[in-house]
Design an enzyme around this catalytic site. Structure first.
Site, PDB file in Angstrom:
ATOM      1  CG  ASP A  94      -8.114   0.522   3.667  1.00  0.00           C
ATOM      2  OD1 ASP A  94      -8.930  -0.389   3.126  1.00  0.00           O
ATOM      3  OD2 ASP A  94      -6.916   0.518   3.737  1.00  0.00           O
ATOM      4  CE  LYS A 140      -4.180  -1.983   2.349  1.00  0.00           C
ATOM      5  NZ  LYS A 140      -5.172  -1.763   3.395  1.00  0.00           N
ATOM      6  CB  THR A 177       6.407   2.427  19.593  1.00  0.00           C
ATOM      7  OG1 THR A 177       6.815   0.991  19.494  1.00  0.00           O
ATOM      8  CG2 THR A 177       7.821   3.207  19.377  1.00  0.00           C
ATOM      9  CB  VAL A 178       4.847   6.475  23.698  1.00  0.00           C
ATOM     10  CG1 VAL A 178       3.771   7.701  23.877  1.00  0.00           C
ATOM     11  CG2 VAL A 178       4.438   5.457  24.809  1.00  0.00           C
ATOM     12  N   GLY A 207       0.547   1.750  10.018  1.00  0.00           N
ATOM     13  CA  GLY A 207       0.085   2.003   8.510  1.00  0.00           C
ATOM     14  C   GLY A 207      -1.503   1.958   8.430  1.00  0.00           C
ATOM     15  CE1 TYR A 216     -10.804  -9.307   6.858  1.00  0.00           C
ATOM     16  CE2 TYR A 216     -11.358 -11.648   6.988  1.00  0.00           C
ATOM     17  CZ  TYR A 216     -10.765 -10.481   6.278  1.00  0.00           C
ATOM     18  OH  TYR A 216     -10.100 -10.657   5.049  1.00  0.00           O
TER      19      TYR A 216
HETATM   20  P1  ATR Z   1      -0.261  -2.081  10.021  1.00  0.00           P
HETATM   21  O1  ATR Z   1       0.051  -1.680   8.375  1.00  0.00           O
HETATM   22  O2  ATR Z   1      -0.812  -3.503  10.259  1.00  0.00           O
HETATM   23  O3  ATR Z   1      -0.683  -1.116  10.592  1.00  0.00           O
HETATM   24  P2  ATR Z   1       2.499  -1.537  11.058  1.00  0.00           P
HETATM   25  O4  ATR Z   1       2.606  -0.458  10.459  1.00  0.00           O
HETATM   26  O5  ATR Z   1       3.795  -2.507  11.294  1.00  0.00           O
HETATM   27  O6  ATR Z   1       1.249  -2.712  10.562  1.00  0.00           O
HETATM   28  O7  ATR Z   1       2.010  -1.380  12.435  1.00  0.00           O
HETATM   29  C1  ATR Z   1       1.647  -2.392  13.471  1.00  0.00           C
HETATM   30  C2  ATR Z   1       1.096  -1.703  14.777  1.00  0.00           C
HETATM   31  O8  ATR Z   1       0.456  -2.888  15.755  1.00  0.00           O
HETATM   32  C3  ATR Z   1       2.003  -1.011  15.544  1.00  0.00           C
HETATM   33  O9  ATR Z   1       1.094   0.111  16.055  1.00  0.00           O
HETATM   34  C4  ATR Z   1       2.629  -1.814  16.459  1.00  0.00           C
HETATM   35  O10 ATR Z   1       2.919  -1.184  17.734  1.00  0.00           O
HETATM   36  P3  ATR Z   1       4.471  -0.505  17.613  1.00  0.00           P
HETATM   37  O11 ATR Z   1       4.209   0.745  16.749  1.00  0.00           O
HETATM   38  O12 ATR Z   1       4.878  -0.561  19.005  1.00  0.00           O
HETATM   39  O13 ATR Z   1       5.440  -1.616  16.772  1.00  0.00           O
HETATM   40  C5  ATR Z   1       1.350  -2.718  16.893  1.00  0.00           C
HETATM   41  N1  ATR Z   1       1.608  -4.073  17.217  1.00  0.00           N
HETATM   42  C6  ATR Z   1       2.113  -5.114  16.910  1.00  0.00           C
HETATM   43  N2  ATR Z   1       2.363  -6.244  17.457  1.00  0.00           N
HETATM   44  C7  ATR Z   1       1.831  -5.737  18.733  1.00  0.00           C
HETATM   45  C8  ATR Z   1       1.841  -6.332  19.980  1.00  0.00           C
HETATM   46  N3  ATR Z   1       2.132  -7.650  20.363  1.00  0.00           N
HETATM   47  N4  ATR Z   1       1.053  -5.664  21.034  1.00  0.00           N
HETATM   48  C9  ATR Z   1       0.968  -4.293  20.948  1.00  0.00           C
HETATM   49  N5  ATR Z   1       0.996  -3.771  19.662  1.00  0.00           N
HETATM   50  C10 ATR Z   1       1.375  -4.416  18.696  1.00  0.00           C
END
Ligand code: ATR
Length: 283
Positions: free
Chosen positions: A114, A77, A165-166, A142, A228
Site C-alpha cells: 500500500d 489485513k 484521538t491524539v 491501520g 477514491y
Molecule cells: P483504517 O484501516 O481505515 O485506517 P481504522 O484503523 O479504524 O481504519 O482507522 C480509522 C481512522 O480514521 C482513525 O484515525 C480514526 O480516528 P480515531 O483514531 O480518532 O478513531 C479516523 N476517523 C474515522 N472517522 C472519523 C471522523 N468522522 N473524523 C475524524 N477522523 C475519523
C-alpha cells in the site's frame, strides 16, 4: 465476479484472488486482468468473500488447492499479518498485509504494497516529490500505519500525524521513531500550512470531513485523499475550496499497489497508465 478457493483446482492458468468481506465492489480482478493481458502472463484472478470468522481457513484452502497468490483487503489485513510465517520488514512495521504468496518451503509470506502504491502514485504519476517536504498525515489507524515507512523512506523534512484521538497519533509516532522527524497532535493543534496533506482517515467513507483548520492548506499545498470515489471526495472538495494547488484521490494508489503485488508474484513490471485511464473512463 466472485469465486471460491475450490475453483483453483480445475484450471491450468495460475490462480490469484483478492479476499475481503464484502468483496463485490473490488476493482482488483479487473486491474489484475488488465495486467495479465498486457504482460501475456497466464493467470486468472478472482474475488473471494471469506466468512468473517473463516479467513485463515479460506487462505489455507486457496493455497492447498494450488493457488499462487492473494491480495487481502478489509477487514482481514491484520489477520493476514498474523498468519504469515514470513514478513518483510515493511510488512512487519505496517502491522498489516495486503499481499500473500508462498516461498520455496511452502510457507505463507506477507508483504504490504500500500505504501509503495501511494508513493509511486505521488512521485511518478503526479510528479510530486516527497523529499524535503513538510507532510501532514490525517488519521492514525491501520491505513496510515500501512503507508508510513515508504513515505519516510522518501526523506521528507517532517511528517506530522494528526488524529481525532491524539493518543493513537502519538503511538504511531513512537512506533516509527528514529526513522525521520515525526510529530503527533490533534486537529485543533495544527496552526501552519504543509506542502503535502494526505487524508488517511476513514471519515470520507461516512461522508464526513474531520474538523480541519483552514490554515493547513496554502496555495502551494498538494492534497491527497487515500480514498477514491467517482466524484471528488469530500476532503478534496474542501482542499480545493481552500485553494490547494492540486488534489488527487487514491485510485492511482490502488492501481500502483496492485502493480507491486503483480511484480512480487510474476516478476513483471506493468504499465499502470492504461489501466488507470480505463478505470477513470469506464468505472
Ligand atoms: P483504517 O484501516 O481505515 O485506517 P481504522 O484503523 O479504524 O481504519 O482507522 C480509522 C481512522 O480514521 C482513525 O484515525 C480514526 O480516528 P480515531 O483514531 O480518532 O478513531 C479516523 N476517523 C474515522 N472517522 C472519523 C471522523 N468522522 N473524523 C475524524 N477522523 C475519523
Amino acid at each position: 465476479m466472485s469465486g471460491n478457493a475450490k475453483t483453483a483446482v480445475n484450471n491450468t492458468a495460475d490462480q490469484y484472488a483478492v479476499i475481503g468481506n464484502p468483496i463485490h465492489h473490488s476493482k482488483s480482478p479487473k486491474i489484475h486482468g488488465e495486467f495479465a493481458a498486457q504482460s501475456g502472463e497466464q493467470l486468472e484472478y478472482s474475488a473471494i468473500q471469506a466468512p468473517l470468522d473463516e479467513f485463515s481457513a479460506t487462505v489455507k484452502s486457496f493455497f492447498d488447492h494450488g493457488g499462487k497468490g492473494l491480495n487481502i483487503t478489509v477487514p482481514f489485513k491484520e489477520q493476514a499479518w498474523s498468519l504469515s510465517a514470513q514478513l518483510s520488514d515493511r510488512a512487519k512495521l505496517a502491522g498489516a498485509v495486503n499481499t500473500l504468496y508462498q516461498n520455496d518451503k511452502g510457507e505463507i509470506c506477507g508483504e504490504n504494497t500500500d505504501g509503495i502504491g501511494l508513493v509511486r502514485d505521488l512521485t511518478e504519476n503526479h510528479q510530486v516529490s516527497l523529499a524535503g517536504k513538510r507532510v501532514l498525515v490525517l488519521g492514525a489507524g491501520g491505513a496510515v500505519r500501512g503507508v508510513l515507512l515508504p513515505i519516510l523512506e522518501q526523506n521528507p523534512a517532517s511528517i506530522t500525524i494528526a488524529n481525532r484521538t491524539v493518543a493513537k497519533a502519538e503511538q504511531l509516532a513512537e512506533l516509527f521513531a528514529g526513522r525521520g522527524t515525526l510529530n503527533a497532535c490533534g486537529f485543533s493543534d495544527l496552526n501552519d500550512a504543509f506542502d503535502i496533506v494526505i487524508n488517511g482517515t476513514s471519515a470520507s467513507l461516512q461522508g464526513d470531513l474531520p474538523p480541519l483548520p483552514e490554515v493547513i492548506i496554502s496555495k502551494a499545498t498538494v492534497a491527497y485523499d487515500m480514498m477514491y470515489a467517482p466524484d471528488k471526495t469530500i476532503f478534496n472538495q474542501w482542499a480545493e475550496t481552500q485553494q490547494a494547488v492540486k488534489t488527487f484521490d487514491g485510485l492511482g494508489m490502488l492501481v500502483e499497489q496492485a502493480a507491486e503485488s503483480f511484480y512480487i508474484w510474476r516478476k513483471q513490471r506493468v504499465n499502470t497508465q492504461p489501466v488507470l485511464e480505463m478505470l477513470r473512463t469506464f468505472d
